[in-house]
Write a protein that holds these residues in place. Structure first.
Motif, PDB file in Angstrom:
ATOM      1  N   HIS A 297     -26.292 -18.990  48.376  1.00  0.00           N
ATOM      2  CA  HIS A 297     -25.703 -18.728  47.060  1.00  0.00           C
ATOM      3  C   HIS A 297     -26.587 -17.804  46.227  1.00  0.00           C
ATOM      4  CE1 HIS A 297     -22.280 -21.514  47.240  1.00  0.00           C
ATOM      5  NE2 HIS A 297     -23.079 -22.289  47.972  1.00  0.00           N
ATOM      6  N   LEU A 298     -27.909 -17.843  46.482  1.00  0.00           N
ATOM      7  CA  LEU A 298     -28.835 -17.016  45.705  1.00  0.00           C
ATOM      8  C   LEU A 298     -28.891 -15.580  46.190  1.00  0.00           C
ATOM      9  CD1 LEU A 298     -31.800 -19.544  45.494  1.00  0.00           C
ATOM     10  CD2 LEU A 298     -30.404 -18.776  43.581  1.00  0.00           C
ATOM     11  N   LEU A 299     -28.232 -15.291  47.300  1.00  0.00           N
ATOM     12  CA  LEU A 299     -28.305 -13.966  47.882  1.00  0.00           C
ATOM     13  C   LEU A 299     -27.534 -12.927  47.067  1.00  0.00           C
ATOM     14  CD1 LEU A 299     -29.376 -12.289  50.241  1.00  0.00           C
ATOM     15  CD2 LEU A 299     -27.342 -12.931  51.537  1.00  0.00           C
ATOM     16  N   SER A 314     -24.056 -30.777  43.538  1.00  0.00           N
ATOM     17  CA  SER A 314     -25.295 -31.549  43.418  1.00  0.00           C
ATOM     18  C   SER A 314     -25.656 -31.708  41.950  1.00  0.00           C
ATOM     19  CB  SER A 314     -26.451 -30.854  44.150  1.00  0.00           C
ATOM     20  OG  SER A 314     -26.142 -30.639  45.503  1.00  0.00           O
ATOM     21  N   SER A 315     -26.607 -32.586  41.664  1.00  0.00           N
ATOM     22  CA  SER A 315     -27.096 -32.742  40.296  1.00  0.00           C
ATOM     23  C   SER A 315     -28.076 -31.618  39.972  1.00  0.00           C
ATOM     24  CB  SER A 315     -27.787 -34.090  40.123  1.00  0.00           C
ATOM     25  OG  SER A 315     -28.987 -34.125  40.873  1.00  0.00           O
ATOM     26  N   GLU A 316     -28.220 -31.333  38.697  1.00  0.00           N
ATOM     27  CA  GLU A 316     -29.165 -30.287  38.302  1.00  0.00           C
ATOM     28  C   GLU A 316     -30.604 -30.634  38.671  1.00  0.00           C
ATOM     29  OE1 GLU A 316     -28.873 -28.445  34.516  1.00  0.00           O
ATOM     30  OE2 GLU A 316     -26.675 -28.575  34.443  1.00  0.00           O
ATOM     31  N   PRO A 317     -31.046 -31.902  38.538  1.00  0.00           N
ATOM     32  CA  PRO A 317     -32.414 -32.228  38.967  1.00  0.00           C
ATOM     33  C   PRO A 317     -32.642 -31.963  40.452  1.00  0.00           C
ATOM     34  CG  PRO A 317     -31.596 -33.919  37.498  1.00  0.00           C
ATOM     35  CD  PRO A 317     -30.431 -33.029  37.802  1.00  0.00           C
ATOM     36  N   GLN A 318     -31.646 -32.266  41.299  1.00  0.00           N
ATOM     37  CA  GLN A 318     -31.794 -32.001  42.730  1.00  0.00           C
ATOM     38  C   GLN A 318     -31.939 -30.499  42.994  1.00  0.00           C
ATOM     39  OE1 GLN A 318     -28.176 -34.052  44.028  1.00  0.00           O
ATOM     40  NE2 GLN A 318     -29.435 -35.462  45.256  1.00  0.00           N
ATOM     41  N   VAL A 319     -31.092 -29.721  42.333  1.00  0.00           N
ATOM     42  CA  VAL A 319     -31.161 -28.271  42.505  1.00  0.00           C
ATOM     43  C   VAL A 319     -32.485 -27.730  41.974  1.00  0.00           C
ATOM     44  CG1 VAL A 319     -30.139 -26.067  41.799  1.00  0.00           C
ATOM     45  CG2 VAL A 319     -28.668 -27.969  42.496  1.00  0.00           C
ATOM     46  N   SER A 320     -32.953 -28.263  40.847  1.00  0.00           N
ATOM     47  CA  SER A 320     -34.229 -27.815  40.271  1.00  0.00           C
ATOM     48  C   SER A 320     -35.387 -28.065  41.227  1.00  0.00           C
ATOM     49  CB  SER A 320     -34.503 -28.525  38.938  1.00  0.00           C
ATOM     50  OG  SER A 320     -33.577 -28.111  37.958  1.00  0.00           O
ATOM     51  N   ARG A 321     -35.365 -29.229  41.893  1.00  0.00           N
ATOM     52  CA  ARG A 321     -36.442 -29.524  42.848  1.00  0.00           C
ATOM     53  C   ARG A 321     -36.421 -28.529  44.018  1.00  0.00           C
ATOM     54  NH1 ARG A 321     -35.233 -34.937  41.450  1.00  0.00           N
ATOM     55  NH2 ARG A 321     -33.705 -35.118  43.159  1.00  0.00           N
ATOM     56  N   SER A 322     -35.209 -28.258  44.519  1.00  0.00           N
ATOM     57  CA  SER A 322     -35.103 -27.296  45.625  1.00  0.00           C
ATOM     58  C   SER A 322     -35.553 -25.905  45.193  1.00  0.00           C
ATOM     59  CB  SER A 322     -33.660 -27.247  46.138  1.00  0.00           C
ATOM     60  OG  SER A 322     -33.299 -28.470  46.752  1.00  0.00           O
ATOM     61  N   LEU A 323     -35.166 -25.498  43.991  1.00  0.00           N
ATOM     62  CA  LEU A 323     -35.578 -24.190  43.483  1.00  0.00           C
ATOM     63  C   LEU A 323     -37.091 -24.105  43.322  1.00  0.00           C
ATOM     64  CD1 LEU A 323     -32.821 -23.539  40.796  1.00  0.00           C
ATOM     65  CD2 LEU A 323     -33.246 -22.129  42.825  1.00  0.00           C
ATOM     66  N   GLU A 328     -42.149 -21.776  44.711  1.00  0.00           N
ATOM     67  CA  GLU A 328     -43.563 -21.916  45.037  1.00  0.00           C
ATOM     68  C   GLU A 328     -43.908 -21.277  46.378  1.00  0.00           C
ATOM     69  OE1 GLU A 328     -44.208 -26.113  44.805  1.00  0.00           O
ATOM     70  OE2 GLU A 328     -44.441 -26.126  42.612  1.00  0.00           O
ATOM     71  N   ALA A 329     -42.920 -21.205  47.258  1.00  0.00           N
ATOM     72  CA  ALA A 329     -43.122 -20.539  48.549  1.00  0.00           C
ATOM     73  C   ALA A 329     -42.935 -19.030  48.451  1.00  0.00           C
ATOM     74  CB  ALA A 329     -42.161 -21.106  49.588  1.00  0.00           C
ATOM     75  N   GLY A 330     -42.560 -18.533  47.276  1.00  0.00           N
ATOM     76  CA  GLY A 330     -42.362 -17.103  47.093  1.00  0.00           C
ATOM     77  C   GLY A 330     -41.023 -16.588  47.558  1.00  0.00           C
ATOM     78  N   LEU A 331     -40.069 -17.502  47.806  1.00  0.00           N
ATOM     79  CA  LEU A 331     -38.776 -17.104  48.356  1.00  0.00           C
ATOM     80  C   LEU A 331     -37.695 -16.921  47.297  1.00  0.00           C
ATOM     81  CD1 LEU A 331     -38.777 -19.541  51.417  1.00  0.00           C
ATOM     82  CD2 LEU A 331     -39.383 -17.115  51.401  1.00  0.00           C
ATOM     83  N   VAL A 332     -37.968 -17.366  46.097  1.00  0.00           N
ATOM     84  CA  VAL A 332     -37.019 -17.238  44.988  1.00  0.00           C
ATOM     85  C   VAL A 332     -37.756 -16.687  43.773  1.00  0.00           C
ATOM     86  CG1 VAL A 332     -35.697 -18.570  43.286  1.00  0.00           C
ATOM     87  CG2 VAL A 332     -35.359 -18.989  45.715  1.00  0.00           C
ATOM     88  N   HIS A 343     -31.812 -17.288  38.742  1.00  0.00           N
ATOM     89  CA  HIS A 343     -32.580 -17.304  39.991  1.00  0.00           C
ATOM     90  C   HIS A 343     -31.926 -16.386  41.019  1.00  0.00           C
ATOM     91  CE1 HIS A 343     -34.159 -20.940  38.112  1.00  0.00           C
ATOM     92  NE2 HIS A 343     -32.907 -21.365  38.027  1.00  0.00           N
ATOM     93  N   ARG A 344     -32.771 -15.781  41.839  1.00  0.00           N
ATOM     94  CA  ARG A 344     -32.243 -14.913  42.888  1.00  0.00           C
ATOM     95  C   ARG A 344     -33.174 -14.966  44.101  1.00  0.00           C
ATOM     96  NH1 ARG A 344     -29.579  -8.989  41.883  1.00  0.00           N
ATOM     97  NH2 ARG A 344     -28.450  -8.888  43.854  1.00  0.00           N
ATOM     98  N   LEU A 345     -32.600 -14.851  45.279  1.00  0.00           N
ATOM     99  CA  LEU A 345     -33.381 -14.882  46.509  1.00  0.00           C
ATOM    100  C   LEU A 345     -34.272 -13.631  46.598  1.00  0.00           C
ATOM    101  CD1 LEU A 345     -33.556 -16.718  49.065  1.00  0.00           C
ATOM    102  CD2 LEU A 345     -32.046 -15.070  50.179  1.00  0.00           C
ATOM    103  N   ALA A 346     -35.510 -13.820  46.992  1.00  0.00           N
ATOM    104  CA  ALA A 346     -36.436 -12.699  47.207  1.00  0.00           C
ATOM    105  C   ALA A 346     -36.156 -12.112  48.586  1.00  0.00           C
ATOM    106  CB  ALA A 346     -37.874 -13.178  47.089  1.00  0.00           C
ATOM    107  N   THR A 347     -35.154 -11.270  48.664  1.00  0.00           N
ATOM    108  CA  THR A 347     -34.697 -10.783  49.976  1.00  0.00           C
ATOM    109  C   THR A 347     -35.771  -9.973  50.700  1.00  0.00           C
ATOM    110  OG1 THR A 347     -33.679  -8.892  48.850  1.00  0.00           O
ATOM    111  CG2 THR A 347     -32.259 -10.773  49.355  1.00  0.00           C
TER     112      THR A 347
END
Length: 363
Positions: A297-299, A314-323, A328-332, A343-347
Motif C-alpha cells: 500500500h505504501l508503494l 487494522s487498528s491505528e496502533p497496530q499500523v503505527s507499530r508496523s510503520l 527504523e529499518a530505513g524502508l519507510v 508515509h511512503r515506501l523507500a523504493t
C-alpha cells in the motif's frame, strides 16, 4: 563479528595515508577474478577483461593471491610510501627466496585458522612443507598447485608473478591508474590534514565504512567476518585509499613493519554502507506478511496512518507499530504535511537490497 583496532599511543607522525599502486592493482585483479561480486564495476570489468585475452590464464593461476584474504605481498612494508608501480615492482624483484615465501605462503593458503610455517621450514623435502601443500589442496586445487610451485621454486614463481603484474599494467592498469591517482592523492591530503589536528580514532571513525568507537579510549570496531583485536602501536598505521576495493575493507596486521588498512575512498562508494546488524534488521522487517502487505500500500502515493488502518482493516496502533519497525529499518520515509504525517515506501532502498546483501556479506 568484527576487528577491533586499538590505536592508543599513535600520534600524527605514526599514521601515513596515501595511494599505493600495487595495492590498487591487486584490488583491480580481484574485481576481474570475481566480477559477479562487483556489479558496480561491470563496465570497467568488461573493458579490462578484453584488453589482453592472452593474460587470462595466468591471472587465473595467481587468483588465490587476490582473493578475499589478500596476499600481504601487495601492501606496503616500509615508509615513506613509494611513488609508482615501477618502484614497487622493483622492490618485489629484489626479495630473497625466503622473504618472498614468507609473504606469499599465507596468501596462497588464504586462511588464518592455523599459522603458516616460516620459510626456513618450507623446504621441498620438509614435513612442514608437505603438510602446508596438503592444507592448500584441501582449500582448492588451484591453491594446492600454486603452493607446490612456491615451495619447489620460490624465485621462479616470483619472476613469473612479476611478469603477470607487468603485463596487467600494460594491458589496462597504467591507463586506469593515471585516471584514478589524482583523486586518491587529493583524498589522502585531506586525511593527512585531519590527522594533523585530530586523534586517529576520531578520523578513522569518519573515514572507514561501518567503523564505530568502542568505549572512551582509542579503540574502534570494524564490521568484518573475523574476530580479532589488533594493537597497532608501536608499529605505524598505513591508510591506503582505493577506488576498486569497494565493498571490501582490508586490514593487514601480520607483518611486523606496519598495520595496513585499504578502504574505499570517499566518492567511489555510496553514502551508506550497512553493518551486518543493520542489514539483519532490514531483512527481518520484511519477513512479516502483515508488514509486507503494508509495503504494497505504501508503494503508491504517500498515505497517512489512519488511511492505512482503514485499507488494511487494522487498528491505528497496530499500523503505527508496523510503520515504526519499517521506518527504523530505513524502508519507510515519513514526512509531515501540516497536521498530517504521510508515509511512503523507500523504493530506492528496497531496490538496493540485493546489492546490499552481497556487499555486506563480501566485506
Amino acid at each position: 563479528m568484527s576487528i577491533v583496532l586499538d590505536l592508543g599511543g599513535l600520534g600524527p607522525a605514526d599514521v601515513a595515508a596515501g595511494p599505493f599502486a600495487l595495492s590498487e592493482l591487486m584490488a583491480s585483479l580481484h574485481v576481474l577474478a570475481e566480477p559477479e561480486h562487483h556489479p558496480e564495476a561491470a563496465a570497467w570489468t568488461a573493458r579490462a577483461a578484453v584488453a589482453d585475452p592472452g593474460l587470462r590464464d595466468e591471472l587465473l593461476v595467481f587468483a588465490p593471491l587476490w582473493a578475499r584474504f589478500r596476499c600481504r605481498l601487495f601492501f606496503p612494508r616500509s615508509l615513506p610510501l613509494t611513488t609508482g608501480l615501477d618502484e614497487e615492482l622493483t622492490a618485489l624483484a629484489e626479495l630473497s627466496a625466503d622473504a618472498f615465501l614468507d609473504l606469499v605462503a599465507p596468501g596462497i593458503l588464504g586462511s588464518t585458522a592455523q599459522p603458516v610455517p616460516p620459510a626456513r621450514e618450507l623446504r621441498p623435502s620438509a614435513t612442514a612443507a608437505r603438510e602446508y601443500i596438503r592444507r592448500c589442496q584441501r582449500r582448492s586445487y588451484a591453491r594446492g598447485e600454486l603452493a607446490g610451485q612456491l615451495v619447489a621454486a620460490p624465485l621462479e614463481l616470483r619472476d613469473r608473478l612479476l611478469a603477470v603484474l607487468r603485463a596487467a599494467d600494460a594491458a589496462f592498469f597504467a591507463e586506469d591508474w593515471r585516471a584514478l591517482r589524482p583523486a586518491l592523492e587529493e583524498h589522502s591530503r585531506e586525511v593527512r590534514r585531519r590527522l594533523a589536528v585530530r586523534p586517529p580514532a576520531e578520523v578513522l571513525t569518519e573515514l572507514l565504512p561501518t567503523a564505530v568507537r568502542v568505549g572512551p579510549g582509542a579503540r574502534i570496531r570494524l564490521d568484518k567476518l573475523q574476530n580479532h583485536e589488533v594493537r597497532v602501536a608501536p608499529r605505524p598505521l598505513v591508510l591506503i585509499p582505493s577506488a576498486r576495493v569497494r565493498p571490501h575493507l582490508t586490514v593487514k596486521n601480520e607483518h611486523p613493519s606496519c598495520v595496513v588498512i585499504q578502504y574505499a575512498a570517499r566518492g567511489t562508494v555510496p553514502d551508506e554502507q550497512l553493518t551486518v546488524r543493520d542489514l539483519h534488521h532490514r531483512l527481518m522487517a520484511l519477513t512479516s506478511p502483515a508488514r509486507m502487505e503494508l509495503c504494497r500500500h505504501l508503494l503508491g502515493e504517500p498515505i497517512t496512518t489512519s488511511e492505512l488502518a482503514a485499507r488494511l482493516g487494522s487498528s491505528e496502533p497496530q499500523v503505527s507499530r508496523s510503520l515504526r519497525i519499517l521506518r527504523e529499518a530505513g524502508l519507510v520515509r515519513s514526512t509531515r504535511d501540516g497536521k498530517l504525517v504521510r508515509h511512503r515506501l523507500a523504493t530506492d532502498v528496497i531496490r538496493r537490497l540485493g546489492h546490499d546483501v552481497l556487499a555486506t556479506v563480501g566485506r
